[in-house]
Design a protein around this motif. Structure first.
Motif, PDB file in Angstrom:
ATOM      1  N   PHE A 182      22.759  39.324   4.504  1.00 20.91           N
ATOM      2  CA  PHE A 182      22.661  37.866   4.412  1.00 20.91           C
ATOM      3  C   PHE A 182      23.111  37.401   3.022  1.00 20.91           C
ATOM      4  CE2 PHE A 182      20.643  33.764   3.846  1.00 20.91           C
ATOM      5  CZ  PHE A 182      20.833  33.154   5.080  1.00 20.91           C
ATOM      6  N   ALA A 230      19.265  31.001  14.320  1.00 20.12           N
ATOM      7  CA  ALA A 230      20.541  31.520  14.833  1.00 20.12           C
ATOM      8  C   ALA A 230      20.302  32.516  15.965  1.00 20.12           C
ATOM      9  CB  ALA A 230      21.312  32.197  13.708  1.00 20.12           C
ATOM     10  N   GLU A 268      17.863  32.707   9.981  1.00 23.00           N
ATOM     11  CA  GLU A 268      17.895  33.812  10.946  1.00 23.00           C
ATOM     12  C   GLU A 268      17.077  33.483  12.190  1.00 23.00           C
ATOM     13  OE1 GLU A 268      18.644  37.658   8.046  1.00 23.00           O
ATOM     14  OE2 GLU A 268      16.584  37.116   8.565  1.00 23.00           O
ATOM     15  N   THR A 309      24.736  32.704  12.618  1.00 20.99           N
ATOM     16  CA  THR A 309      24.158  32.757  11.271  1.00 20.99           C
ATOM     17  C   THR A 309      25.215  32.363  10.249  1.00 20.99           C
ATOM     18  OG1 THR A 309      22.598  34.480  11.908  1.00 20.99           O
ATOM     19  CG2 THR A 309      23.047  34.240   9.556  1.00 20.99           C
TER      20      THR A 309
END
Length: 138
Positions: free
Chosen positions: A33, A100, A97, A106
């Motif tokens: 991420f 999504a 997160e 995401t």
């Protein structure tokens, strides 16, 4: 004399990583991420480098909310700069997160969030900051 155990109770040897650390699979979800946010910041920053020179970008797991907060959980926030500290755009990993449905979404949420925060900061429309804003294709 207590010896060092070389095998677990099932007779197998010590377990190690399944993949070498340089392989993308071995990166944690949080690290992936962070990479995604960094890539988006670099992409947008190529066009707006001068305007974003004094802006800091960060990723936090969750927003720090008042216990009595009643509303949708924010996906990001722009913290104004004060004496000696720069403006800071923060992306909240866990709410994104949770919202999504997959990696592609995401990425789209991160892109759109950063574009909206930057547009608000610069006083522009999101479409002028990034023409791909709010489009389903990546």
């Amino acid at each position: 004399m207590a010896g060092v155990r070389r095998r677990d109770r099932h007779g197998r040897g010590l377990r190690g990583p399944l993949t070498p650390p340089q392989v993308p699979m071995s990166r944690s979800r949080a690290e992936r991420f962070d990479d995604l946010v960094g890539d988006e910041v670099r992409r947008i920053g190529q066009r707006w480098e001068r305007e974003l020179a004094g802006v800091e970008f960060a990723v936090e797991d969750v927003p720090d909310l008042d216990p009595l907060f009643d509303g949708p959980i924010p996906l990001g926030r722009t913290r104004p700069g004060t004496d000696g500290t720069p403006v800071r755009i923060v992306v909240f990993r866990r709410p994104i997160e949770a919202r999504a449905t997959g990696e592609r979404e995401t990425g789209r949420l991160v892109r759109d969030l950063l574009v909206e925060e930057i547009a608000d900061l610069l006083g522009l429309s999101p479409e002028s900051v990034d023409p791909s804003y709010d489009t389903p294709e990546d």
